[in-house]
Structures are given as C-alpha cells and as structure tokens.
Design a protein around this motif. Sequence first.
Motif, PDB file in Angstrom:
ATOM      1  N   GLU A   6      -9.004 -43.003 -18.943  1.00 46.23           N
ATOM      2  CA  GLU A   6      -9.959 -42.071 -19.541  1.00 46.23           C
ATOM      3  C   GLU A   6      -9.393 -41.492 -20.837  1.00 46.23           C
ATOM      4  O   GLU A   6     -10.105 -41.368 -21.837  1.00 46.23           O
ATOM      5  N   PHE A   7      -8.109 -41.122 -20.809  1.00 40.60           N
ATOM      6  CA  PHE A   7      -7.463 -40.606 -22.018  1.00 40.60           C
ATOM      7  C   PHE A   7      -7.525 -41.637 -23.142  1.00 40.60           C
ATOM      8  O   PHE A   7      -7.850 -41.295 -24.280  1.00 40.60           O
ATOM      9  N   LEU A   8      -7.213 -42.894 -22.833  1.00 39.42           N
ATOM     10  CA  LEU A   8      -7.245 -43.938 -23.857  1.00 39.42           C
ATOM     11  C   LEU A   8      -8.628 -44.084 -24.465  1.00 39.42           C
ATOM     12  O   LEU A   8      -8.766 -44.231 -25.688  1.00 39.42           O
ATOM     13  N   GLN A   9      -9.660 -44.014 -23.645  1.00 37.56           N
ATOM     14  CA  GLN A   9     -11.031 -44.115 -24.159  1.00 37.56           C
ATOM     15  C   GLN A   9     -11.365 -42.935 -25.072  1.00 37.56           C
ATOM     16  O   GLN A   9     -11.946 -43.108 -26.144  1.00 37.56           O
ATOM     17  N   GLU A  10     -10.993 -41.735 -24.643  1.00 38.39           N
ATOM     18  CA  GLU A  10     -11.275 -40.553 -25.453  1.00 38.39           C
ATOM     19  C   GLU A  10     -10.477 -40.579 -26.758  1.00 38.39           C
ATOM     20  O   GLU A  10     -11.007 -40.252 -27.826  1.00 38.39           O
ATOM     21  N   SER A  45     -23.281 -35.108 -38.302  1.00 35.98           N
ATOM     22  CA  SER A  45     -22.336 -34.602 -37.307  1.00 35.98           C
ATOM     23  C   SER A  45     -22.482 -35.340 -35.982  1.00 35.98           C
ATOM     24  O   SER A  45     -23.545 -35.861 -35.670  1.00 35.98           O
ATOM     25  N   GLU A  46     -21.400 -35.390 -35.259  1.00 35.91           N
ATOM     26  CA  GLU A  46     -21.332 -35.998 -33.932  1.00 35.91           C
ATOM     27  C   GLU A  46     -20.546 -35.045 -33.048  1.00 35.91           C
ATOM     28  O   GLU A  46     -19.645 -34.358 -33.508  1.00 35.91           O
ATOM     29  N   THR A  47     -20.876 -35.018 -31.770  1.00 33.93           N
ATOM     30  CA  THR A  47     -20.142 -34.200 -30.817  1.00 33.93           C
ATOM     31  C   THR A  47     -19.599 -35.091 -29.713  1.00 33.93           C
ATOM     32  O   THR A  47     -20.338 -35.880 -29.128  1.00 33.93           O
ATOM     33  N   LEU A  48     -18.311 -34.976 -29.461  1.00 31.26           N
ATOM     34  CA  LEU A  48     -17.660 -35.723 -28.394  1.00 31.26           C
ATOM     35  C   LEU A  48     -17.234 -34.760 -27.301  1.00 31.26           C
ATOM     36  O   LEU A  48     -16.701 -33.691 -27.591  1.00 31.26           O
ATOM     37  N   GLN A  49     -17.457 -35.156 -26.043  1.00 32.48           N
ATOM     38  CA  GLN A  49     -16.963 -34.362 -24.929  1.00 32.48           C
ATOM     39  C   GLN A  49     -15.618 -34.928 -24.512  1.00 32.48           C
ATOM     40  O   GLN A  49     -15.485 -36.114 -24.241  1.00 32.48           O
ATOM     41  N   ILE A  50     -14.621 -34.084 -24.494  1.00 38.66           N
ATOM     42  CA  ILE A  50     -13.258 -34.473 -24.150  1.00 38.66           C
ATOM     43  C   ILE A  50     -12.913 -33.817 -22.818  1.00 38.66           C
ATOM     44  O   ILE A  50     -12.970 -32.593 -22.692  1.00 38.66           O
ATOM     45  N   LEU A  51     -12.545 -34.638 -21.830  1.00 37.40           N
ATOM     46  CA  LEU A  51     -12.305 -34.123 -20.491  1.00 37.40           C
ATOM     47  C   LEU A  51     -10.837 -34.090 -20.083  1.00 37.40           C
ATOM     48  O   LEU A  51     -10.417 -33.214 -19.339  1.00 37.40           O
ATOM     49  N   THR A  52     -10.039 -35.036 -20.560  1.00 32.08           N
ATOM     50  CA  THR A  52      -8.658 -35.125 -20.092  1.00 32.08           C
ATOM     51  C   THR A  52      -7.742 -34.177 -20.869  1.00 32.08           C
ATOM     52  O   THR A  52      -7.917 -33.968 -22.072  1.00 32.08           O
TER      53      THR A  52
END
Length: 71
Positions: A6-10, A45-52
């Motif tokens: 998941e970290f690698l994808q983010e 603009s773009e918004t990314l959700q970061i979980l890790t």
Amino acid sequence: MSEYQEFLQERDRLDFMIQQGYSIKNITENLSGAFVELENKEGESETLQILTPDARKYFSVLLLKQQKTGV
C-alpha cells in the motif's frame, strides 16, 4: 495487500503527480490518514488520500523539499 505494498502504491501516486508538475498546496489530516491536495501551474488540482504512516512521512519530506526549493 500488505501495508508495504500500500505504501509503494501511495508513494508512486505522489511521485507521479510531482513529475507531472503538481506541487503540494494543502494537507488535511484525520484519524484515518491524510488528504493531500496538489495543484499544477495551470490551476488544476487533484486530491490524494494517503492512509499508510510511511506514505505520510514521505509526503512530509516532499513538502520540506518543496519549501526549500521555493516551488
């Protein structure tokens, strides 16, 4: 999926946006993670959700680099 995957994808999504000319404009953190708002020079603009947690540390480093270079 493992947390590392998941970290690698983010991390890859963040790197891709930075390579496309976006810069970090706003960060909103909550208990689940963070929303990183990126904007390019044309105002898109773009918004990314970061979980890790590791990806949250990674975008912090990107933000510090951005502030040092004045982008």
